[in-house]
Design a protein around this motif. Structure first.
Motif, PDB file in Angstrom:
ATOM      1  N   GLY A 104       0.691  -1.236  -0.201  1.00  0.00           N
ATOM      2  CA  GLY A 104       0.064   0.044   0.011  1.00  0.00           C
ATOM      3  C   GLY A 104       0.872   1.317   0.082  1.00  0.00           C
ATOM      4  N   ARG A 105       2.153   1.328  -0.210  1.00  0.00           N
ATOM      5  CA  ARG A 105       2.964   2.310  -0.166  1.00  0.00           C
ATOM      6  C   ARG A 105       3.131   2.832  -1.746  1.00  0.00           C
ATOM      7  NH1 ARG A 105       7.914   1.195   1.172  1.00  0.00           N
ATOM      8  NH2 ARG A 105       7.704  -0.898   1.374  1.00  0.00           N
ATOM      9  N   PHE A 106       2.199   2.997  -2.502  1.00  0.00           N
ATOM     10  CA  PHE A 106       2.225   3.216  -3.827  1.00  0.00           C
ATOM     11  C   PHE A 106       1.399   4.356  -4.226  1.00  0.00           C
ATOM     12  CE2 PHE A 106       0.707   2.494  -8.146  1.00  0.00           C
ATOM     13  CZ  PHE A 106       1.878   2.683  -8.930  1.00  0.00           C
ATOM     14  N   ASN A 107       1.814   5.320  -5.120  1.00  0.00           N
ATOM     15  CA  ASN A 107       1.252   6.417  -5.541  1.00  0.00           C
ATOM     16  C   ASN A 107       1.291   6.298  -7.054  1.00  0.00           C
ATOM     17  OD1 ASN A 107       1.099   7.393  -3.165  1.00  0.00           O
ATOM     18  ND2 ASN A 107       2.815   9.025  -3.528  1.00  0.00           N
ATOM     19  N   PHE A 108       0.170   6.359  -8.029  1.00  0.00           N
ATOM     20  CA  PHE A 108      -0.065   6.276  -9.149  1.00  0.00           C
ATOM     21  C   PHE A 108      -0.071   7.432 -10.106  1.00  0.00           C
ATOM     22  CE2 PHE A 108      -3.661   4.290 -12.249  1.00  0.00           C
ATOM     23  CZ  PHE A 108      -2.418   3.759 -13.242  1.00  0.00           C
TER      24      PHE A 108
END
Length: 373
Positions: A104-108
Motif C-alpha cells: 500500500g505504499r504506492f502512488n499512481f
C-alpha cells in the motif's frame, strides 16, 4: 508565506549519457532510491520512456517492483505511466499487483506521455492522445470499482471477460489494488496556468509541478489546484502539492559550482537534453520567462541559471526558502534526479540535503510561525 512543513522526495526521469553502460545507470538509479529511503525521504517517483537511450528506464512499474522488498519506509510512485501506450487492462492489473507488493505504499502517477518518439512507436503520434489518456484512466478506475465480468467499451479500447468467465474458480476476475478505492493518483503539471491541474483536482488527484518550469509558472499551479478543489467541494490541502526542483549541495562552494555549472556538468547535460527536445517539438514556452519571449533568448546558460539551485548547505537552504517565498509553500520538494557523473558527490548532495539543508529550513519555518503568533 503560507506555513506548511516541507517533506523531501525524489523524482527521476532519468537522463543519462547515451554511451553509459545501461547496467551501471540502472544500478546507480536504484542506489539513488535506496539512499533516499535511508535518509528519510517520504516518497520517490521514476519515469519511463521506451525509445530514448538517455531516458532509459523503459518501465517505471518494473523498476519499482525491483525496489519493493528493499525500500522500507518511502512511498514509491510511477512518474508516470504513459497511459495511451498500454492497454488499460494491463495497466490496471500491473498497478494493482504493485500496490500489493509495496504493502500500500504506492502512488499512481499518470500522464498522456510527453516523448514524441514513444508516441510514434506505439502508433498514437497523430491520434487524440489526451482523449486516449482520459479513456484509459477511466477504464482502469472502472475495472477497480466493479466486479467481474467486465464489459467496458470505449473509442480506443474494450475490456471484457464475459465470454470466457468462470468466476467460481477465479477465471475472468481482475485484481484490485490494496489501497481502496485506489492508490493516490498524481499528475505532473508541465504548462503555465495548467488546466490539467484544475481537472485533476476536481477528480481528487494530486499535482506535481515539473522541475523545468520557471518559478512564476510553478506559482500559477496552486490557484488552478484550488479552483479544481472548490469545484469538487473539498478543501485544497497544501501538503498535496509537490514541486520538483534541481538541487545540488556540496561542502564547499567551488565544488558545488563546478558540478552544477561546468560544461561537463550532469545538470547542464540534463537541461541540454530537455532544451533540445523542447526546441525540436515547438515547446520552448516551458522555459520562457514570458509568453512572447524570443526563442533565441532561451539559452542553455539562462535555463540553468534560473532552474538549478546549487551551493553549500547554507546557500541552498536560503535559496530554497526564497524559492518557496516566490512560488508559495508546498508539501513536498521532489529533488530531481541527475546522472551520477561523480558517485560520491551525488550521494553526498543527498546526505547534506537531508541532514543539513532540511533542518535549517524547518527551523526557519518554526521561527517564522512563532513570530507570527
Amino acid at each position: 508565506m503560507r506555513e506548511v512543513t516541507m517533506d523531501l522526495g525524489f523524482f527521476t526521469m532519468p537522463i543519462h549519457p547515451v554511451d553509459k553502460d545501461w547496467r551501471q545507470s540502472l544500478a546507480e538509479d536504484r542506489a539513488a532510491f535506496l539512499l533516499a529511503d535511508e535518509l528519510g525521504f517520504t516518497e520517490a517517483y521514476v519515469g519511463e520512456h521506451v525509445t530514448d537511450a538517455a531516458e532509459n528506464i523503459t518501465s517505471c512499474a518494473m523498476f519499482i517492483a525491483s525496489l519493493a522488498s528493499a525500500v522500507k519506509r518511502m512511498r514509491l510512485g510511477t512518474g508516470t505511466v504513459n497511459m495511451p501506450n498500454s492497454h488499460p487492462a494491463a495497466v490496471a492489473a500491473q498497478v494493482a499487483m504493485l500496490d500489493h507488493m509495496l504493502d500500500g505504499r504506492f502512488n499512481f502517477g499518470i500522464s498522456p506521455g510527453g516523448l514524441a518518439s514513444d508516441a510514434e512507436v506505439f502508433g498514437n503520434l497523430d491520434r487524440d492522445r489526451p482523449g486516449m489518456f482520459l479513456e484509459a484512466i477511466n477504464m482502469v478506475l472502472e475495472i477497480w470499482a466493479r466486479e467481474a465480468p467486465y464489459n467496458i467499451k470505449g473509442e480506443y479500447w474494450e475490456v471484457s471477460t464475459e465470454r470466457t468467465q468462470m468466476t467460481e474458480i477465479g477465471q475472468g476476475i481482475m485484481p484490485k489494488p490494496l489501497q481502496r478505492p485506489h492508490p493516490p493518483i498524481v499528475v505532473t503539471a508541465v504548462a503555465p496556468f495548467s488546466k490539467g491541474v484544475t481537472e485533476a483536482a476536481a477528480r481528487g488527484w494530486e499535482p506535481i509541478s515539473a522541475n523545468f518550469l520557471m518559478p512564476q509558472w510553478v506559482k500559477s499551479h496552486w490557484p488552478k489546484y484550488v479552483e479544481g478543489c472548490e469545484r469538487a467541494g473539498r478543501p485544497a490541502d497544501l501538503t498535496n502539492w509537490r514541486v520538483a526542483k534541481s538541487v545540488f549541495v556540496a561542502d564547499d562552494p567551488d565544488t558545488a559550482r563546478a558540478y552544477a555549472t561546468d560544461p561537463n556538468s550532469p545538470y547542464r547535460f540534463y537541461y541540454s537534453q530537455l532544451l533540445t527536445k523542447m526546441r525540436k517539438h515547438n515547446r520552448l514556452g516551458l522555459f520562457k520567462e514570458y509568453h512572447d519571449q524570443p526563442d533565441e533568448e532561451v539559452t542553455l546558460d539562462h535555463v540553468c541559471e534560473r532552474l538549478i539551485i546549487w551551493g553549500t548547505p547554507d546557500k541552498v537552504a536560503d535559496d530554497l526558502m526564497a524559492f518557496r517565498e516566490e512560488v508559495g509553500a508546498f508539501g513536498t520538494l521532489l529533488v530531481a534526479g541527475k546522472d551520477w557523473a561523480d558517485v560520491e558527490l551525488s550521494r553526498r548532495s543527498k546526505v547534506l540535503l537531508a541532514e543539513q539543508v532540511k533542518p535549517k529550513i524547518d527551523a526557519a519555518e518554526r521561527a517564522s510561525a512563532q513570530a507570527a503568533q
